[in-house]
Write an enzyme that holds these catalytic residues in place. Structure first.
Site, PDB file in Angstrom:
ATOM      1  N   HIS A   1       0.839  -1.203   0.000  1.00 39.98           N
ATOM      2  CA  HIS A   1       0.000   0.000   0.000  1.00 39.98           C
ATOM      3  C   HIS A   1       0.879   1.261   0.000  1.00 39.98           C
ATOM      4  O   HIS A   1       0.641   2.204  -0.747  1.00 39.98           O
ATOM      5  CB  HIS A   1      -0.890   0.059   1.253  1.00 39.98           C
ATOM      6  CG  HIS A   1      -1.943  -1.007   1.347  1.00 39.98           C
ATOM      7  ND1 HIS A   1      -2.124  -1.786   2.458  1.00 39.98           N
ATOM      8  CD2 HIS A   1      -2.885  -1.411   0.463  1.00 39.98           C
ATOM      9  CE1 HIS A   1      -3.144  -2.617   2.271  1.00 39.98           C
ATOM     10  NE2 HIS A   1      -3.621  -2.421   1.066  1.00 39.98           N
TER      11      HIS A   1
ATOM     12  N   ARG B   1      -2.173  -6.090  -8.583  1.00 40.72           N
ATOM     13  CA  ARG B   1      -1.125  -7.084  -8.307  1.00 40.72           C
ATOM     14  C   ARG B   1      -1.168  -8.138  -9.408  1.00 40.72           C
ATOM     15  O   ARG B   1      -0.683  -7.930 -10.494  1.00 40.72           O
ATOM     16  CB  ARG B   1      -1.330  -7.694  -6.918  1.00 40.72           C
ATOM     17  CG  ARG B   1      -0.933  -6.771  -5.801  1.00 40.72           C
ATOM     18  CD  ARG B   1      -1.490  -7.175  -4.472  1.00 40.72           C
ATOM     19  NE  ARG B   1      -2.941  -6.986  -4.435  1.00 40.72           N
ATOM     20  CZ  ARG B   1      -3.689  -7.153  -3.380  1.00 40.72           C
ATOM     21  NH1 ARG B   1      -3.141  -7.556  -2.253  1.00 40.72           N
ATOM     22  NH2 ARG B   1      -4.984  -6.932  -3.411  1.00 40.72           N
TER      23      ARG B   1
END
Ligand code: ADP
Length: 167
Positions: free
Chosen positions: A17, A90
């Site tokens: 993050h 991702r």
């Protein structure tokens, strides 16, 4: 380009993050990290704890703020005059969910664009749930979450193991 929102439950915030925040803050003049309430999930950390943790982690970035979001992101964006929502991608598995979320958000708020950043290869297999699993088994957390998060995470896991917190 104006304000951009980066939302998630951040339970807890990870280095993956943080990597997205650091890269986005160079592209956009202002980032609001939006901590979501997520009624469906039972979080490890309370909303106040997550807000405090994210606040600590982003304190050195002058153009990054933290806010709570207990409405739709599309509504939140309208209220805060934000035209962009940032998402991290991702694996391919993120793509389908993220793509449909982008379409829904566009429908709800046509002025809102979704901006995808590819995960850094160092963090592409990092997730909050993975970090919690590692913490549960007492692994070294230094390569996984920001240093401010390590102690509170270890302490919370200890409480849970000792039966102090019913989850
Ligand atoms: P939530 O709990 O709300 O699903 P997540 O933490 O899964 O929130 O995700 C918030 C955003 O951060 C999503 O766009 C997600 O793809 C992105 N993200 C999560 N982990 C990483 C990572 N390791 N690298 C890049 N982006 C990430």
């Amino acid at each position: 380009m104006g304000t951009a929102i980066y939302s998630g439950s951040f339970d807890p915030i990870t280095l993956g993050h943080l990597n997205i925040i650091k890269r986005a803050r160079i592209i956009f003049p202002k980032i609001i990290v939006c901590v979501t309430v997520n009624a469906g999930k039972s979080p490890l950390f309370s909303l106040d704890e997550r807000i405090e943790q994210v606040t600590q982690v982003i304190s050195k970035f002058p153009n990054v703020e933290v806010a709570v979001c207990d409405t739709l992101i599309a509504e939140f964006a309208r209220k805060h005059a934000a035209g962009v929502i940032i998402r991290g991608l991702r694996a391919l598995s993120d793509y389908e969910r993220e793509f449909s979320m982008a379409l829904v958000n566009k429908k709800l708020n046509p002025d809102l664009e979704t901006f995808f950043l590819a995960a850094d290869e160092k963090y592409m297999y990092h997730s909050s749930s993975g970090v919690k699993e590692l913490a549960h088994f007492g692994a070294d957390l230094s390569g996984w979450c920001p240093r401010e998060i390590i102690k509170p995470l270890q302490a919370r896991m200890k409480q849970i193991t000792a039966g102090g917190i019913a989850r």
